[in-house]
Design a protein around this motif. Sequence first.
Motif, short mmCIF file in Angstrom:
data_model
loop_
_atom_site.label_atom_id
_atom_site.label_comp_id
_atom_site.label_asym_id
_atom_site.label_seq_id
_atom_site.Cartn_x
_atom_site.Cartn_y
_atom_site.Cartn_z
N LEU A 86 0.83 -1.21 0.00
CA LEU A 86 0.00 0.00 0.00
C LEU A 86 0.87 1.26 0.00
CD1 LEU A 86 -2.79 -1.16 2.44
CD2 LEU A 86 -3.21 -0.13 0.20
N VAL A 87 1.91 1.26 0.80
CA VAL A 87 2.81 2.42 0.85
C VAL A 87 3.48 2.60 -0.50
CG1 VAL A 87 4.90 3.38 1.90
CG2 VAL A 87 3.17 2.31 3.34
N ALA A 88 3.95 1.50 -1.09
CA ALA A 88 4.61 1.59 -2.39
C ALA A 88 3.65 2.11 -3.46
CB ALA A 88 5.16 0.22 -2.80
N GLN A 89 2.42 1.58 -3.48
CA GLN A 89 1.46 1.97 -4.51
C GLN A 89 0.94 3.39 -4.32
OE1 GLN A 89 0.55 -0.08 -7.21
NE2 GLN A 89 -0.41 1.75 -7.99
N LEU A 90 0.55 3.72 -3.11
CA LEU A 90 -0.06 5.03 -2.87
C LEU A 90 0.96 6.13 -2.59
CD1 LEU A 90 -3.08 3.97 -0.65
CD2 LEU A 90 -3.05 4.46 -3.10
N GLY A 91 2.11 5.75 -2.10
CA GLY A 91 3.10 6.75 -1.71
C GLY A 91 4.10 7.10 -2.79
N GLN A 92 3.82 6.73 -4.03
CA GLN A 92 4.75 6.97 -5.13
C GLN A 92 5.20 8.42 -5.20
OE1 GLN A 92 3.37 5.31 -8.95
NE2 GLN A 92 1.67 4.49 -7.77
N ALA A 93 4.25 9.34 -5.07
CA ALA A 93 4.55 10.76 -5.23
C ALA A 93 4.77 11.47 -3.90
CB ALA A 93 3.41 11.44 -5.98
N ALA A 94 4.66 10.73 -2.81
CA ALA A 94 4.77 11.35 -1.48
C ALA A 94 6.22 11.63 -1.13
CB ALA A 94 4.16 10.44 -0.44
N GLU A 95 6.44 12.79 -0.55
CA GLU A 95 7.79 13.12 -0.09
C GLU A 95 8.08 12.42 1.23
OE1 GLU A 95 8.65 17.31 -0.10
OE2 GLU A 95 7.60 17.58 -2.00
N ALA A 98 7.15 7.87 5.36
CA ALA A 98 6.90 7.45 6.75
C ALA A 98 5.53 7.93 7.22
CB ALA A 98 8.00 7.96 7.67
N ALA A 99 5.14 9.13 6.82
CA ALA A 99 3.83 9.66 7.19
C ALA A 99 2.72 8.88 6.48
CB ALA A 99 3.73 11.14 6.84
N VAL A 100 2.96 8.52 5.21
CA VAL A 100 1.99 7.72 4.47
C VAL A 100 1.82 6.37 5.17
CG1 VAL A 100 1.54 6.53 2.28
CG2 VAL A 100 2.46 8.84 2.27
N LYS A 101 2.95 5.76 5.54
CA LYS A 101 2.89 4.46 6.21
C LYS A 101 2.14 4.56 7.53
CE LYS A 101 5.60 0.52 7.64
NZ LYS A 101 6.88 -0.18 7.59
N ALA A 102 2.40 5.61 8.28
CA ALA A 102 1.72 5.79 9.57
C ALA A 102 0.21 5.91 9.38
CB ALA A 102 2.26 7.02 10.29
N ASP A 103 -0.22 6.66 8.36
CA ASP A 103 -1.65 6.80 8.09
C ASP A 103 -2.26 5.46 7.67
OD1 ASP A 103 -1.87 9.44 8.76
OD2 ASP A 103 -1.74 10.19 6.70
N ILE A 104 -1.54 4.73 6.82
CA ILE A 104 -2.05 3.44 6.36
C ILE A 104 -2.14 2.46 7.52
CG2 ILE A 104 -1.47 1.41 4.94
CD1 ILE A 104 -0.50 3.44 2.79
N GLU A 105 -1.14 2.47 8.39
CA GLU A 105 -1.16 1.58 9.55
C GLU A 105 -2.36 1.86 10.46
OE1 GLU A 105 2.84 2.23 11.00
OE2 GLU A 105 3.51 0.32 10.14
N LYS A 106 -2.77 3.12 10.55
CA LYS A 106 -3.95 3.46 11.35
C LYS A 106 -5.22 2.87 10.74
CE LYS A 106 -1.97 7.83 12.89
NZ LYS A 106 -1.94 9.27 12.61
#
Length: 144
Positions: A86-95, A98-106
């Motif tokens: 999920l982080v790899a797919q959705l976080g492609q453009a994210a700077e 770690a924040a993306v991962k934290a949100d996904i983990e929630k």
Amino acid sequence: MKNAVAILLCALLGLASAAEYKIRSVEDLQTARKECGASSKVTEALIAKYRTFEYPDDEITRSYIHCIFLKFELFDDAKGFNIDNLVAQLGQAAEDKAAVKADIEKCADKNEQKTAADAWAFRGFKCILGKNLPLVQSAIQKPN
């Protein structure tokens, strides 16, 4: 002894290949949408809602989202959400991945509610959408 070495090598190769998630393209998403739309019997009215990021909590929509998550290897019926994928797919453009991962983990619960897999996947999807709509939108747009 040779069998043990062969089994160990196969296991290591399996782990290495499992760690390499292939980012899905917009074309992959379009294919999954068609296939999942057909198998889930998505209506034109629902498609119109999905285009505006409105996903009602109904049987057809849950089935559709579940199907796409399975095809994209973002969810497993037994294990739940694949956070790294999920982080790899959705976080492609994210700077800040770690924040993306934290949100996904929630959002990636362990199904304490013991709901069906489609409801479990849908619940996480809605949460992710609520926390990261811009990332979801950028992940599904065609590059210029």
